[in-house]
Design an enzyme around this catalytic site. Structure first.
Site, mmCIF file in Angstrom:
data_model
loop_
_atom_site.group_PDB
_atom_site.id
_atom_site.type_symbol
_atom_site.label_atom_id
_atom_site.label_comp_id
_atom_site.label_asym_id
_atom_site.label_seq_id
_atom_site.Cartn_x
_atom_site.Cartn_y
_atom_site.Cartn_z
ATOM 1 N N ASN A 81 -46.788 -18.924 -23.186
ATOM 2 C CA ASN A 81 -45.396 -19.117 -23.446
ATOM 3 C C ASN A 81 -46.322 -20.515 -23.010
ATOM 4 O OD1 ASN A 81 -43.433 -20.740 -22.840
ATOM 5 N ND2 ASN A 81 -42.529 -19.497 -20.926
ATOM 6 N N TRP A 82 -45.876 -21.318 -24.472
ATOM 7 C CA TRP A 82 -46.425 -23.326 -24.909
ATOM 8 C C TRP A 82 -45.538 -23.910 -23.443
ATOM 9 C CZ3 TRP A 82 -48.552 -23.542 -29.776
ATOM 10 C CH2 TRP A 82 -49.636 -22.434 -30.005
ATOM 11 N N LYS A 83 -44.626 -23.558 -23.076
ATOM 12 C CA LYS A 83 -43.474 -24.015 -22.570
ATOM 13 C C LYS A 83 -43.257 -25.955 -23.058
ATOM 14 C CE LYS A 83 -44.328 -21.842 -18.282
ATOM 15 N NZ LYS A 83 -44.752 -21.374 -16.821
ATOM 16 N N SER A 110 -50.086 -17.565 -13.282
ATOM 17 C CA SER A 110 -51.312 -18.293 -13.340
ATOM 18 C C SER A 110 -52.519 -16.510 -13.788
ATOM 19 C CB SER A 110 -51.824 -18.793 -11.765
ATOM 20 O OG SER A 110 -51.107 -19.637 -11.035
ATOM 21 N N GLY A 115 -48.411 -18.525 -18.933
ATOM 22 C CA GLY A 115 -48.389 -20.558 -19.104
ATOM 23 C C GLY A 115 -49.349 -20.879 -20.081
ATOM 24 N N GLY A 116 -50.001 -21.377 -18.691
ATOM 25 C CA GLY A 116 -51.338 -22.919 -18.330
ATOM 26 C C GLY A 116 -52.031 -22.595 -19.713
ATOM 27 N N GLU A 118 -42.589 -12.268 -13.264
ATOM 28 C CA GLU A 118 -43.045 -13.554 -13.179
ATOM 29 C C GLU A 118 -43.156 -13.952 -12.185
ATOM 30 O OE1 GLU A 118 -44.288 -15.207 -17.014
ATOM 31 O OE2 GLU A 118 -42.737 -16.343 -16.672
ATOM 32 N N HIS A 166 -36.341 -16.715 -18.207
ATOM 33 C CA HIS A 166 -37.430 -16.873 -17.307
ATOM 34 C C HIS A 166 -37.288 -17.822 -16.077
ATOM 35 C CE1 HIS A 166 -41.068 -20.068 -16.444
ATOM 36 N NE2 HIS A 166 -42.242 -18.938 -17.450
ATOM 37 N N GLY A 226 -47.636 -21.065 -12.760
ATOM 38 C CA GLY A 226 -48.398 -23.041 -12.688
ATOM 39 C C GLY A 226 -49.034 -23.307 -11.563
HETATM 40 P P1 13P Z 1 -49.272 -19.914 -15.952
HETATM 41 O O1 13P Z 1 -49.549 -18.704 -16.190
HETATM 42 O O2 13P Z 1 -48.922 -21.511 -16.123
HETATM 43 O O3 13P Z 1 -48.276 -19.900 -14.746
HETATM 44 O O4 13P Z 1 -47.331 -19.687 -16.283
HETATM 45 C C1 13P Z 1 -46.753 -18.424 -16.344
HETATM 46 C C2 13P Z 1 -45.852 -18.774 -17.056
HETATM 47 O O5 13P Z 1 -44.788 -18.963 -16.412
HETATM 48 C C3 13P Z 1 -45.663 -17.935 -18.774
HETATM 49 O O6 13P Z 1 -44.102 -17.818 -18.179
#
Ligand code: 13P
Length: 233
Positions: free
Chosen positions: A9-11, A196, A217-218, A154, A94, A160
Site C-alpha cells: 500500500n503505497w498510500k 510495520s 505500507g512504508g 491492521e 483502511h 507507520g
Molecule cells: P506500515 O507498513 O508503514 O506500518 O503501514 C501499514 C499499512 O497501513 C498498510 O496498509
C-alpha cells in the site's frame, strides 16, 4: 504450500517519478505461484503503473473507492471508472480512511455491501475484530471465490510506527477472526496482517498460524525492502 499474499500500500507516499521508477523495478522481482503480489499506488498514477506492470504477475489495485457509478461527487472515484482502467480490486476501510478522512463504520459497511455485490474484489481492513460486519459479509458474499474478499488486521498503533504487534497477539486475533469466519462457512478468506512489516520480521509473521499474508505500507515503497519481504518467504 498455502498461497501467501503480499500487498504494497503505497498510500500518498510517492511522487510520480518515484512511483514509476519503483514499478519498473518491481517488474524484475521473481516469485512463484505460491505468492500473490499486489501493489496499490495512488489513483492519480494508477494507469501508468498498470501499463508498466502489464507483462508482470503483479496486480495493481486501488487504495479506496467512493461510489459504484458515475455521479456528481466532487473529488470522488468510482468502481466503474476503475474498471475502465483494468482495476478489479480495492482496499477498503483502511484506518487512515477512518481516522484522517472520517469514514464511519456505517459508510465503510455500505461500501463493503456495494463491492461484495459487484465484480470487484476487496481487501477489508479492521483495527479490532468487533468492527468486522460478519452478518453483512455472510448475506452479501455471493461469489465465494477465494479472493473476492480478503481481510486485513491492521492495529492502528502499529501503522507507520516501527512497532510491530507480537507474534502471539497477531496469532490470537487472526485465530479469533478465522473462527468467526468458520461459523459463516467462509474460513477460506485470507487474513493479512499489516503494521510495520519489514524484511526482518516478515518471515516470522508470514509463518504465523492463520496469517495468509501481509499488507505493507512504508517498506513496500522501497524496492530493496519490498524485495526483502518477498524473498523472506
Ligand atoms: P506500515 O507498513 O508503514 O506500518 O503501514 C501499514 C499499512 O497501513 C498498510 O496498509
Amino acid at each position: 504450500m498455502k498461497k501467501l499474499h503480499i500487498i504494497g500500500n503505497w498510500k500518498m507516499s510517492l511522487n510520480r517519478k518515484d512511483s514509476l521508477s519503483l514499478a519498473k523495478n518491481i517488474c524484475s522481482i521473481n516469485f512463484n505461484d505460491h505468492l500473490n503480489l499486489e501493489v496499490a499506488p495512488t489513483s492519480l498514477y494508477i494507469s501508468e503503473i498498470i501499463n508498466i506492470l502489464k507483462d508482470s504477475n503483479v496486480n495493481v489495485i486501488s487504495q479506496n473507492f467512493d461510489f459504484e457509478s458515475l455521479g456528481s461527487f466532487t473529488g470522488g472515484i468510482c468502481l466503474d471508472q476503475m474498471k475502465e482502467l483494468g482495476v478489479n480490486k480495492t482496499i477498503l476501510g483502511h484506518s487512515e480512511r477512518r481516522s484522517k478522512f472520517n469514514e464511519s463504520d456505517e459508510q465503510i459497511n455500505n461500501k463493503l455491501k456495494t463491492i461484495l455485490n459487484s465484480d470487484f474484489d476487496v481487501v477489508y481492513c479492521f483495527d479490532s475484530p468487533e468492527q468486522i460486519p460478519f452478518e453483512l459479509i455472510k448475506n452479501n458474499l455471493n461469489d465465494n471465490s477465494d479472493l473476492k474478499l480478503t481481510i486485513a488486521y491492521e492495529p492502528t498503533w502499529a501503522i507507520g510506527t516501527g512497532k510491530t504487534a507480537s507474534i502471539e497477539h497477531i496469532e490470537e486475533i487472526h485465530t479469533k477472526v478465522k473462527s468467526n469466519l468458520k461459523e459463516i462457512m467462509l474460513e477460506n478468506i485470507p487474513i493479512l496482517y499489516g503494521g510495520s512489516v519489514n524484511p526482518t520480521n516478515s518471515n516470522e509473521i508470514l509463518n504465523t498460524n492463520n496469517v495468509d499474508g501481509v499488507l505493507v505500507g512504508g517498506a513496500s515503497t522501497k524496492f530493496d525492502q519490498l524485495t526483502g519481504i518477498v524473498n523472506s518467504i
